[in-house]
Design a protein around this motif. Structure first.
Motif, mmCIF file in Angstrom:
data_model
loop_
_atom_site.group_PDB
_atom_site.id
_atom_site.type_symbol
_atom_site.label_atom_id
_atom_site.label_comp_id
_atom_site.label_asym_id
_atom_site.label_seq_id
_atom_site.Cartn_x
_atom_site.Cartn_y
_atom_site.Cartn_z
ATOM 1 N N SER A 153 0.824 -1.200 0.000
ATOM 2 C CA SER A 153 0.000 0.000 0.000
ATOM 3 C C SER A 153 0.864 1.258 0.000
ATOM 4 O O SER A 153 0.594 2.215 -0.747
ATOM 5 N N ALA A 154 1.902 1.260 0.842
ATOM 6 C CA ALA A 154 2.796 2.429 0.883
ATOM 7 C C ALA A 154 3.531 2.607 -0.441
ATOM 8 O O ALA A 154 3.688 3.735 -0.945
ATOM 9 N N THR A 155 3.966 1.494 -1.033
ATOM 10 C CA THR A 155 4.667 1.575 -2.327
ATOM 11 C C THR A 155 3.749 2.117 -3.413
ATOM 12 O O THR A 155 4.139 2.969 -4.226
ATOM 13 N N ALA A 156 2.469 1.588 -3.466
ATOM 14 C CA ALA A 156 1.537 2.069 -4.470
ATOM 15 C C ALA A 156 1.203 3.544 -4.276
ATOM 16 O O ALA A 156 1.091 4.312 -5.245
ATOM 17 N N GLN A 157 1.042 3.977 -2.981
ATOM 18 C CA GLN A 157 0.754 5.388 -2.712
ATOM 19 C C GLN A 157 1.898 6.285 -3.160
ATOM 20 O O GLN A 157 1.691 7.327 -3.818
ATOM 21 N N GLY A 158 3.132 5.862 -2.856
ATOM 22 C CA GLY A 158 4.295 6.646 -3.292
ATOM 23 C C GLY A 158 4.436 6.664 -4.809
ATOM 24 O O GLY A 158 4.748 7.707 -5.412
ATOM 25 N N PHE A 159 4.168 5.487 -5.484
ATOM 26 C CA PHE A 159 4.265 5.438 -6.939
ATOM 27 C C PHE A 159 3.227 6.351 -7.595
ATOM 28 O O PHE A 159 3.508 7.025 -8.590
ATOM 29 N N TYR A 160 2.004 6.390 -6.977
ATOM 30 C CA TYR A 160 0.980 7.271 -7.526
ATOM 31 C C TYR A 160 1.347 8.739 -7.318
ATOM 32 O O TYR A 160 1.188 9.560 -8.233
ATOM 33 N N ASN A 161 1.823 9.089 -6.071
ATOM 34 C CA ASN A 161 2.097 10.501 -5.755
ATOM 35 C C ASN A 161 3.301 11.046 -6.520
ATOM 36 O O ASN A 161 3.290 12.202 -6.957
ATOM 37 N N TYR A 162 4.336 10.223 -6.695
ATOM 38 C CA TYR A 162 5.592 10.736 -7.262
ATOM 39 C C TYR A 162 5.833 10.315 -8.711
ATOM 40 O O TYR A 162 6.813 10.782 -9.316
ATOM 41 N N VAL A 163 4.979 9.406 -9.266
ATOM 42 C CA VAL A 163 5.185 8.969 -10.652
ATOM 43 C C VAL A 163 3.935 9.214 -11.493
ATOM 44 O O VAL A 163 3.959 9.970 -12.466
ATOM 45 N N LEU A 164 2.829 8.523 -11.136
ATOM 46 C CA LEU A 164 1.641 8.570 -11.985
ATOM 47 C C LEU A 164 1.013 9.960 -12.037
ATOM 48 O O LEU A 164 0.630 10.443 -13.123
ATOM 49 N N ALA A 165 0.885 10.633 -10.846
ATOM 50 C CA ALA A 165 0.256 11.957 -10.831
ATOM 51 C C ALA A 165 1.057 12.976 -11.643
ATOM 52 O O ALA A 165 0.487 13.690 -12.492
ATOM 53 N N PRO A 166 2.417 13.093 -11.439
ATOM 54 C CA PRO A 166 3.158 14.068 -12.271
ATOM 55 C C PRO A 166 3.114 13.722 -13.762
ATOM 56 O O PRO A 166 2.951 14.602 -14.601
ATOM 57 N N VAL A 167 3.264 12.449 -14.078
ATOM 58 C CA VAL A 167 3.239 12.061 -15.496
ATOM 59 C C VAL A 167 1.865 12.351 -16.092
ATOM 60 O O VAL A 167 1.741 12.863 -17.220
ATOM 61 N N GLY A 168 0.782 12.029 -15.365
ATOM 62 C CA GLY A 168 -0.562 12.300 -15.870
ATOM 63 C C GLY A 168 -0.809 13.789 -16.048
ATOM 64 O O GLY A 168 -1.423 14.215 -17.044
ATOM 65 N N SER A 169 -0.337 14.609 -15.091
ATOM 66 C CA SER A 169 -0.518 16.064 -15.226
ATOM 67 C C SER A 169 0.216 16.590 -16.450
ATOM 68 O O SER A 169 -0.317 17.405 -17.226
ATOM 69 N N GLY A 170 1.467 16.098 -16.649
ATOM 70 C CA GLY A 170 2.234 16.545 -17.823
ATOM 71 C C GLY A 170 1.565 16.129 -19.123
ATOM 72 O O GLY A 170 1.456 16.919 -20.074
#
Length: 273
Positions: free
Chosen positions: A139-156
């Motif tokens: 859960s912590a890994t998925a939360q960190g992957f979403y916050n620091y990878v998926l969210a910035p990439v999706g915003s860009g």
């Protein structure tokens, strides 16, 4: 009458006496055969059968008393002894099995089941702790992957797509405006004049060529139809006059034939009278 008295009556009497004698002889013979043959033979057979029945009854009574009863008693005693001993053996076997199963349950099954239960409980407890830790880590890994990878990439990606879509919309709008102006100029300066010229040419061709030609064709067709109608009327008149003449001739012939027939009948009647 003489033939009856001297022939038939003596012959009939003789035959009657012969038959009566033969009947008497046969009756005596049958009576003697019954008394001296059948009665002694029947009595002998009856006595033999009675003797044989008495002997067989005595033999059967003796066989029952001295064979069947002792054998039955022996078999009964043997079966009773075997049943009693078999019951004692089965009782002892059942007692032994009961004691054995009780000891097996108390000294084998209960300890094995208790040990198995303790092992399963301990294994389940530690397995639950391991799975909880693994799920927390995931859960912590998925939360960190979403916050620091998926969210910035999706915003860009969203911003890039928005910019591309906006610029593409403006480009398509400019292209559409250019195409609309080109089509309007092509219509005003090319299609409009060409269409007007073609329309004027067509109207001139219709006024100078097609209209006189159609008028002349109409006059010719009208004259041709009038000539055909006059010809048909003439032919029909001639056919009607011919039929009228033929019908008049037939009428005159019929009248002449009727007058001739009437005159012939009148002459015939006059000649007859």
């Amino acid at each position: 009458q003489g033939f009856y008295n001297h022939v038939l009556a003596p012959v009939g009497s003789g035959i009657y006496r012969c038959c009566a004698c033969i009947g008497t002889c046969l009756s005596s013979t049958a009576q003697a055969f019954y008394i001296h043959v059948l009665v002694p033979v029947g009595s002998g057979i009856y006595r033999c059968c009675a003797c044989i029945g008495t002997f067989m009854s005595s033999a059967a009574q003796a066989f029952y008393n001295h064979v069947l009863v002792p054998v039955g008693c022996g078999i009964h005693r043997c079966c009773a002894c075997i049943g009693t001993n078999l019951c004692l053996c089965l009782k002892a076997t059942a007692t032994c099995l009961s004691v054995t199963s009780q000891g097996f349950f108390n000294h084998v099954l209960v300890p094995v089941c208790s040990g198995t239960y303790c092992c399963c409980a301990c294994f389940g407890k530690y397995l639950c702790l391991c799975l909880t830790a693994a799920s927390t880590c995931l859960s912590a890994t998925a939360q960190g992957f979403y916050n620091y990878v998926l969210a910035p990439v999706g915003s860009g990606i969203c911003r890039c797509c928005t910019c591309i879509g906006t610029n593409l919309f403006y480009c398509l709008k400019a292209i559409a405006t250019c195409l609309s102006a080109t089509a309007q100029g092509f219509y005003n300066h090319v299609l409009g004049p060409v269409g007007s010229g073609i329309c004027q040419c067509a109207m001139g061709f219709y006024g100078s060529v097609l209209r006189p030609l159609s008028s002349s064709i109409s006059v010719c067709v009208r004259m041709l139809c009038g000539g055909i109608r006059d010809c048909i009327l003439s032919v029909c008149g001639l056919i009607g006059a011919g039929f009228k003449s033929v019908s008049r001739c037939i009428i005159h012939l019929c009248r002449a034939f009727a007058e001739f027939f009437r005159a012939a009948l009148h002459d015939l009647r006059s000649s007859v009278i």
